[in-house]
Design a protein around this motif. Sequence first.
Motif, PDB file in Angstrom:
ATOM      1  N   UNK A 206      -2.922 -46.743 -27.723  1.00 46.61           N
ATOM      2  CA  UNK A 206      -2.365 -46.631 -26.479  1.00 46.61           C
ATOM      3  C   UNK A 206      -2.169 -45.523 -26.307  1.00 46.61           C
ATOM      4  N   UNK A 207      -1.755 -45.086 -24.452  1.00 43.73           N
ATOM      5  CA  UNK A 207      -0.890 -43.744 -24.717  1.00 43.73           C
ATOM      6  C   UNK A 207       0.225 -44.785 -23.808  1.00 43.73           C
ATOM      7  N   UNK A 208       1.072 -44.081 -23.212  1.00 44.66           N
ATOM      8  CA  UNK A 208       2.219 -44.921 -22.674  1.00 44.66           C
ATOM      9  C   UNK A 208       3.225 -43.878 -22.128  1.00 44.66           C
ATOM     10  N   UNK A 209       4.333 -43.296 -21.371  1.00 42.44           N
ATOM     11  CA  UNK A 209       4.968 -43.086 -20.305  1.00 42.44           C
ATOM     12  C   UNK A 209       4.068 -42.335 -20.002  1.00 42.44           C
ATOM     13  N   UNK A 210       3.681 -42.249 -18.253  1.00 41.10           N
ATOM     14  CA  UNK A 210       3.040 -41.379 -17.332  1.00 41.10           C
ATOM     15  C   UNK A 210       4.457 -40.898 -16.546  1.00 41.10           C
ATOM     16  N   UNK A 211       5.094 -41.044 -16.878  1.00 42.27           N
ATOM     17  CA  UNK A 211       6.552 -40.449 -15.306  1.00 42.27           C
ATOM     18  C   UNK A 211       6.482 -38.940 -15.835  1.00 42.27           C
ATOM     19  N   UNK A 212       5.435 -38.179 -16.380  1.00 45.56           N
ATOM     20  CA  UNK A 212       5.652 -36.605 -16.272  1.00 45.56           C
ATOM     21  C   UNK A 212       3.682 -36.186 -16.224  1.00 45.56           C
ATOM     22  N   UNK A 213       2.899 -36.942 -15.737  1.00 46.38           N
ATOM     23  CA  UNK A 213       1.528 -36.922 -14.823  1.00 46.38           C
ATOM     24  C   UNK A 213       1.244 -36.043 -14.206  1.00 46.38           C
ATOM     25  N   UNK A 214       0.289 -35.713 -13.750  1.00 53.13           N
ATOM     26  CA  UNK A 214       0.677 -34.397 -12.953  1.00 53.13           C
ATOM     27  C   UNK A 214      -0.945 -34.047 -12.915  1.00 53.13           C
ATOM     28  N   UNK A 215      -1.846 -33.625 -11.897  1.00 47.56           N
ATOM     29  CA  UNK A 215      -2.758 -33.644 -10.963  1.00 47.56           C
ATOM     30  C   UNK A 215      -3.093 -32.314 -11.254  1.00 47.56           C
ATOM     31  N   UNK A 216      -4.009 -31.507 -11.299  1.00 51.03           N
ATOM     32  CA  UNK A 216      -4.043 -30.211 -10.831  1.00 51.03           C
ATOM     33  C   UNK A 216      -3.212 -29.326 -11.906  1.00 51.03           C
ATOM     34  N   UNK A 217      -4.147 -30.198 -13.312  1.00 52.03           N
ATOM     35  CA  UNK A 217      -2.827 -29.049 -14.363  1.00 52.03           C
ATOM     36  C   UNK A 217      -3.313 -28.517 -14.938  1.00 52.03           C
ATOM     37  N   UNK A 218      -3.130 -28.232 -16.429  1.00 57.11           N
ATOM     38  CA  UNK A 218      -3.938 -27.402 -17.708  1.00 57.11           C
ATOM     39  C   UNK A 218      -4.225 -28.820 -18.826  1.00 57.11           C
ATOM     40  N   UNK A 219      -5.156 -29.007 -18.963  1.00 56.38           N
ATOM     41  CA  UNK A 219      -5.354 -30.160 -20.046  1.00 56.38           C
ATOM     42  C   UNK A 219      -4.517 -29.976 -21.356  1.00 56.38           C
ATOM     43  N   UNK A 220      -4.633 -28.329 -21.388  1.00 55.58           N
ATOM     44  CA  UNK A 220      -4.921 -27.799 -22.530  1.00 55.58           C
ATOM     45  C   UNK A 220      -3.226 -27.343 -23.130  1.00 55.58           C
ATOM     46  N   UNK A 221      -1.959 -27.527 -21.684  1.00 56.53           N
ATOM     47  CA  UNK A 221      -1.100 -27.867 -21.688  1.00 56.53           C
ATOM     48  C   UNK A 221      -0.392 -28.791 -22.636  1.00 56.53           C
ATOM     49  N   UNK A 222      -1.285 -29.715 -22.381  1.00 52.83           N
ATOM     50  CA  UNK A 222      -1.379 -30.982 -23.136  1.00 52.83           C
ATOM     51  C   UNK A 222      -1.288 -31.007 -24.071  1.00 52.83           C
ATOM     52  N   UNK A 223      -2.173 -30.249 -24.803  1.00 57.84           N
ATOM     53  CA  UNK A 223      -2.940 -30.637 -26.146  1.00 57.84           C
ATOM     54  C   UNK A 223      -1.778 -29.626 -26.995  1.00 57.84           C
ATOM     55  N   UNK A 224      -1.520 -27.958 -26.370  1.00 56.34           N
ATOM     56  CA  UNK A 224      -0.769 -27.198 -26.949  1.00 56.34           C
ATOM     57  C   UNK A 224       0.971 -28.298 -27.155  1.00 56.34           C
ATOM     58  N   UNK A 225       1.681 -28.937 -26.388  1.00 57.72           N
ATOM     59  CA  UNK A 225       2.741 -30.053 -26.870  1.00 57.72           C
ATOM     60  C   UNK A 225       2.627 -30.330 -28.057  1.00 57.72           C
ATOM     61  N   UNK A 226       1.345 -31.475 -28.107  1.00 56.10           N
ATOM     62  CA  UNK A 226       0.929 -32.294 -29.353  1.00 56.10           C
ATOM     63  C   UNK A 226       1.478 -30.854 -30.314  1.00 56.10           C
ATOM     64  N   UNK A 227       0.752 -30.457 -30.284  1.00 60.65           N
ATOM     65  CA  UNK A 227      -0.083 -29.353 -31.670  1.00 60.65           C
ATOM     66  C   UNK A 227       2.050 -28.938 -32.182  1.00 60.65           C
ATOM     67  N   UNK A 228       2.591 -28.595 -30.948  1.00 55.31           N
ATOM     68  CA  UNK A 228       4.244 -28.018 -31.518  1.00 55.31           C
ATOM     69  C   UNK A 228       5.181 -29.484 -31.366  1.00 55.31           C
ATOM     70  N   UNK A 229       5.096 -30.508 -31.457  1.00 60.33           N
ATOM     71  CA  UNK A 229       5.957 -31.710 -31.797  1.00 60.33           C
ATOM     72  C   UNK A 229       5.488 -32.713 -32.841  1.00 60.33           C
ATOM     73  N   UNK A 230       4.112 -32.709 -32.949  1.00 56.08           N
ATOM     74  CA  UNK A 230       3.649 -33.382 -33.958  1.00 56.08           C
ATOM     75  C   UNK A 230       4.136 -32.697 -35.746  1.00 56.08           C
ATOM     76  N   UNK A 231       3.775 -33.838 -36.667  1.00 57.56           N
ATOM     77  CA  UNK A 231       5.069 -33.494 -37.767  1.00 57.56           C
ATOM     78  C   UNK A 231       4.246 -32.388 -38.336  1.00 57.56           C
TER      79      UNK A 231
END
Length: 315
Positions: A206-231
């Motif tokens: 599951x991938x949940x909590x889509x309240x911050x989703x954006x169209x026409x955005x940088x997918x690489x920002x998703x991955x950057x945030x993941x790398x910065x928050x993963x323990x």
Amino acid sequence: MPQFVRADPIPMRAELPDGDWRCERLLRTVSDVRVYIMRAGHGETGVLKVADTASSVPGLRREHDVLTQLGSDGQLGDWRAVLPVLLAAGDVGASAYLFTSRLPGRDGRQLAPEEMARLTSAAIQAISPLYRRTRRTCVVDDALLGQLVDEPAELIKTALPCDDVVNRLTRALHSDLAGRTVTLGMTHGDFSPGNILVGDDGRVTGIVDWGDAREHDLPVLDIAFWLLTVPVHGRTPEFGRQIADRLDRELPWTPSERLALGSVADDDLADGRTLLLLAWLRHVASNLGKSDRYAESPVWSRRTIVPVLRQVARG
């Protein structure tokens, strides 16, 4: 903190699908949205989200729109199995609610540290079909600069008296981004282990909590945030300090991180500080926009905003 009159979920039961839904438990969150696990008389479970403040209502409405849009996109095929199914949504007085199916799996934050590298690979693989479905390239123009840089920067200025250093930061980002060709697509907006559910076999369920989703955005920002928050063992959990530490390095991203970032983008954003600063801007602005508690918390500002602005001021 200004709040609505707290909306008890019981009056909303009349709006939920048939099933004699009852509250099973309340989940702890860091937002102004209360999240309840609901159970029907026949045993089915669902997730009920209730907005507590005016600033949290748009996120619930945005999540409703995103789940509706993605759930009806036939070209996404079986990928939609990782999305919660929208069951009901609406307003109750000044508040709003969203009711979805409950997906199986464990919260990604519950995995052991040694499992996190595998989780990163599984998470990127799980969300990549969305990026491929919505992918396009674009030259960065004033509108995109506004979305990526100017809008979040203005929110930061409302939290701290830091106009000079924030303006310096925005000028540097404008200079690096303007006219650059980047890969765009639909993003999750808060892609982190807490918004991933994982099965016993390590697959993302599951991938949940889509309240911050954006169209026409940088997918690489998703991955950057993941790398910065993963323990990661030995890494500071304080977001601002981590960003500041990375800004002090010659290369802000490790080779393995650059490989992960490059898997969703054809540009070279992962090679310098720009992506790191964009991820920080997005995270800070997202928190400031969703709840008054962040702007009113000097501790949060000292930990999340001040270390980065000091590093930027040093150059």
